[in-house]
Design a protein around this motif. Structure first.
Motif, PDB file in Angstrom:
ATOM      1  N   MET A   1       0.841  -1.189   0.000  1.00 35.66           N
ATOM      2  CA  MET A   1       0.000   0.000   0.000  1.00 35.66           C
ATOM      3  C   MET A   1       0.882   1.248   0.000  1.00 35.66           C
ATOM      4  N   ARG A   2       0.560   2.214  -0.841  1.00 33.32           N
ATOM      5  CA  ARG A   2       1.328   3.461  -0.916  1.00 33.32           C
ATOM      6  C   ARG A   2       0.819   4.426   0.155  1.00 33.32           C
ATOM      7  N   THR A   3       1.721   4.809   1.048  1.00 30.24           N
ATOM      8  CA  THR A   3       1.335   5.676   2.160  1.00 30.24           C
ATOM      9  C   THR A   3       2.210   6.915   2.210  1.00 30.24           C
ATOM     10  N   VAL A   4       1.656   7.969   2.807  1.00 30.07           N
ATOM     11  CA  VAL A   4       2.386   9.205   3.066  1.00 30.07           C
ATOM     12  C   VAL A   4       2.257   9.496   4.554  1.00 30.07           C
ATOM     13  N   GLY A   9       7.195  12.310  14.355  1.00 29.67           N
ATOM     14  CA  GLY A   9       7.463  12.170  15.781  1.00 29.67           C
ATOM     15  C   GLY A   9       7.567  10.721  16.218  1.00 29.67           C
ATOM     16  N   ARG A  10       7.280  10.484  17.490  1.00 28.28           N
ATOM     17  CA  ARG A  10       7.469   9.154  18.069  1.00 28.28           C
ATOM     18  C   ARG A  10       6.543   8.112  17.455  1.00 28.28           C
ATOM     19  N   LEU A  11       5.251   8.453  17.347  1.00 31.00           N
ATOM     20  CA  LEU A  11       4.307   7.497  16.765  1.00 31.00           C
ATOM     21  C   LEU A  11       4.633   7.256  15.292  1.00 31.00           C
ATOM     22  N   ALA A  12       4.854   8.331  14.552  1.00 27.90           N
ATOM     23  CA  ALA A  12       5.141   8.197  13.117  1.00 27.90           C
ATOM     24  C   ALA A  12       6.398   7.371  12.872  1.00 27.90           C
ATOM     25  N   THR A  13       7.399   7.517  13.725  1.00 27.13           N
ATOM     26  CA  THR A  13       8.633   6.747  13.570  1.00 27.13           C
ATOM     27  C   THR A  13       8.375   5.256  13.724  1.00 27.13           C
ATOM     28  N   ASN A  14       7.624   4.892  14.747  1.00 27.94           N
ATOM     29  CA  ASN A  14       7.307   3.484  14.962  1.00 27.94           C
ATOM     30  C   ASN A  14       6.370   2.944  13.897  1.00 27.94           C
ATOM     31  N   LEU A  15       5.364   3.720  13.528  1.00 26.12           N
ATOM     32  CA  LEU A  15       4.422   3.279  12.505  1.00 26.12           C
ATOM     33  C   LEU A  15       5.100   3.173  11.150  1.00 26.12           C
ATOM     34  N   GLY A  16       5.939   4.135  10.823  1.00 25.05           N
ATOM     35  CA  GLY A  16       6.642   4.095   9.551  1.00 25.05           C
ATOM     36  C   GLY A  16       7.520   2.864   9.427  1.00 25.05           C
ATOM     37  N   ARG A  17       8.210   2.528  10.492  1.00 26.20           N
ATOM     38  CA  ARG A  17       9.048   1.323  10.489  1.00 26.20           C
ATOM     39  C   ARG A  17       8.186   0.073  10.305  1.00 26.20           C
ATOM     40  N   ALA A  18       7.032   0.029  10.980  1.00 27.00           N
ATOM     41  CA  ALA A  18       6.141  -1.124  10.858  1.00 27.00           C
ATOM     42  C   ALA A  18       5.601  -1.242   9.436  1.00 27.00           C
ATOM     43  N   LEU A  19       5.249  -0.120   8.834  1.00 26.63           N
ATOM     44  CA  LEU A  19       4.766  -0.122   7.449  1.00 26.63           C
ATOM     45  C   LEU A  19       5.841  -0.652   6.505  1.00 26.63           C
ATOM     46  N   ARG A  20       7.049  -0.146   6.671  1.00 29.83           N
ATOM     47  CA  ARG A  20       8.168  -0.597   5.828  1.00 29.83           C
ATOM     48  C   ARG A  20       8.405  -2.090   5.984  1.00 29.83           C
ATOM     49  N   ASP A  21       8.441  -2.563   7.235  1.00 27.53           N
ATOM     50  CA  ASP A  21       8.726  -3.974   7.495  1.00 27.53           C
ATOM     51  C   ASP A  21       7.622  -4.890   6.972  1.00 27.53           C
ATOM     52  N   ALA A  22       6.389  -4.353   6.878  1.00 33.38           N
ATOM     53  CA  ALA A  22       5.274  -5.144   6.357  1.00 33.38           C
ATOM     54  C   ALA A  22       5.191  -5.099   4.829  1.00 33.38           C
ATOM     55  N   GLY A  23       6.133  -4.404   4.201  1.00 31.53           N
ATOM     56  CA  GLY A  23       6.192  -4.382   2.746  1.00 31.53           C
ATOM     57  C   GLY A  23       5.436  -3.248   2.083  1.00 31.53           C
ATOM     58  N   HIS A  24       4.989  -2.280   2.870  1.00 27.70           N
ATOM     59  CA  HIS A  24       4.272  -1.146   2.292  1.00 27.70           C
ATOM     60  C   HIS A  24       5.258  -0.081   1.789  1.00 27.70           C
ATOM     61  N   ASP A  25       4.801   0.717   0.861  1.00 28.45           N
ATOM     62  CA  ASP A  25       5.625   1.757   0.254  1.00 28.45           C
ATOM     63  C   ASP A  25       5.337   3.092   0.928  1.00 28.45           C
ATOM     64  N   VAL A  26       6.246   3.530   1.815  1.00 28.57           N
ATOM     65  CA  VAL A  26       6.130   4.870   2.386  1.00 28.57           C
ATOM     66  C   VAL A  26       6.757   5.825   1.381  1.00 28.57           C
ATOM     67  N   MET A  27       5.920   6.618   0.734  1.00 26.90           N
ATOM     68  CA  MET A  27       6.368   7.450  -0.376  1.00 26.90           C
ATOM     69  C   MET A  27       7.112   8.702   0.068  1.00 26.90           C
ATOM     70  N   CYS A  28       6.648   9.289   1.183  1.00 27.45           N
ATOM     71  CA  CYS A  28       7.217  10.572   1.600  1.00 27.45           C
ATOM     72  C   CYS A  28       6.893  10.809   3.067  1.00 27.45           C
ATOM     73  N   VAL A  29       7.767  11.561   3.734  1.00 24.31           N
ATOM     74  CA  VAL A  29       7.568  11.964   5.126  1.00 24.31           C
ATOM     75  C   VAL A  29       7.572  13.486   5.189  1.00 24.31           C
ATOM     76  N   TYR A  30       6.562  14.033   5.870  1.00 30.72           N
ATOM     77  CA  TYR A  30       6.500  15.474   6.103  1.00 30.72           C
ATOM     78  C   TYR A  30       6.726  15.765   7.576  1.00 30.72           C
ATOM     79  N   SER A  31       7.481  16.832   7.853  1.00 28.78           N
ATOM     80  CA  SER A  31       7.576  17.397   9.191  1.00 28.78           C
ATOM     81  C   SER A  31       7.834  18.888   9.052  1.00 28.78           C
ATOM     82  N   ARG A  32       7.432  19.645  10.062  1.00 28.99           N
ATOM     83  CA  ARG A  32       7.713  21.083  10.033  1.00 28.99           C
ATOM     84  C   ARG A  32       9.207  21.353  10.115  1.00 28.99           C
ATOM     85  N   THR A  33       9.948  20.452  10.758  1.00 29.82           N
ATOM     86  CA  THR A  33      11.393  20.639  10.891  1.00 29.82           C
ATOM     87  C   THR A  33      12.136  19.701   9.946  1.00 29.82           C
TER      88      THR A  33
END
Length: 256
Positions: A1-4, A9-33
């Motif tokens: 699944m293609r996700t953005v 932050g803390r939740l996004a870091t853990n969720l992003g890693r889980a998405l990657r490990d499950a084979g999903h395509d994290v297309m881009c990450v946004y942060s104010r910093t």
């Protein structure tokens, strides 16, 4: 699944890693910093940006993981020009209705866990609570959730408020009690490590006993001699003393 991922932050870091490990395509990450966006994007092997306008116009799912008080201002900017996409936020105490009037397909994807960037957790053991604007979006979220966790639940915004309140008692307040314990110990040169076996056993017990049955200590029987003596040990800290008094009363009432 293609996700953005909107947030790094803390939740996004853990969720992003889980998405990657499950084979999903994290297309881009946004942060104010920029530093936060680049750090998570490097971990996930994707593009980063500090501009909402530079996020992809299309994806299977836009996941918003930002501070609760930033959601209302961010959602209109994010949805503009992407009205046909699917959006979710990950906040336990915020309503799904934040998306109303902006997006046509939206929902909530709430992992109930305490997260940190330094200690990544196993998403398979985390309960995920879902809500969606329509059946098709709910099915999409269920499909995604099944690849990440062994426990998924459908829960309305109203019900989720009580779930989040219960989590505050079970996690945030308990951790604050650890901090108060450490404060008492540190003043007398005792390391907090001595508490760890007690903390671990207390947590293990509630896997097998209802919390009321697992409760011990002088407040259960309201041993006024012990309670009075311990209260006096806190005489130099009126707030800690008040917490001690309220907690002791509450323990006695609930245990009784």
């Amino acid at each position: 699944m293609r996700t953005v991922l909107v947030g790094a932050g803390r939740l996004a870091t853990n969720l992003g890693r889980a998405l990657r490990d499950a084979g999903h395509d994290v297309m881009c990450v946004y942060s104010r910093t920029q530093a936060s966006a680049e750090a998570l994007a490097t971990l996930l092997g994707c593009r980063s940006t500090t501009s909402i306008a530079e996020l992809p116009a299309e994806a299977d799912l836009f996941i918003v993981s930002v501070k609760d008080d930033a959601l209302a201002g961010l959602i209109p900017q994010l949805v503009e020009g992407r009205e046909g996409q699917v959006f979710v936020h990950t906040a336990g105490s915020m309503s799904m209705s934040l998306f109303e009037g902006y997006a046509t397909r939206y929902g909530v994807f709430y992992p109930m866990q305490s997260f940190s960037k330094e200690r990544l957790v196993d998403f398979r053991s985390i309960p995920l609570f879902l809500e969606a604007s329509d059946a098709a979006t709910l099915n999409l979220l269920k499909t995604l959730a099944a690849t990440l966790s062994d426990s998924t639940y459908v829960l309305s915004s109203d019900e989720r408020q009580y779930l989040h309140l219960a989590a505050v008692f079970a996690c945030n307040f308990v951790n604050h009690c650890y901090a108060r314990s450490a404060e008492v110990l540190e003043r007398h040169g005792i390391p907090f490590d001595v508490m760890l076996p007690l903390i671990d056993e207390t947590a293990r017990k509630v896997h097998h006993l209802h919390p009321r049955m697992a409760q011990t200590g002088p407040a259960v029987r309201y041993d006024e001699g012990v309670l009075s003596k311990q209260r006096q040990l806190l005489a130099d800290n009126s707030l800690a003393q008040a917490i001690y008094d309220l907690m002791s009363r509450s323990i006695h009432e609930v245990s009784g």
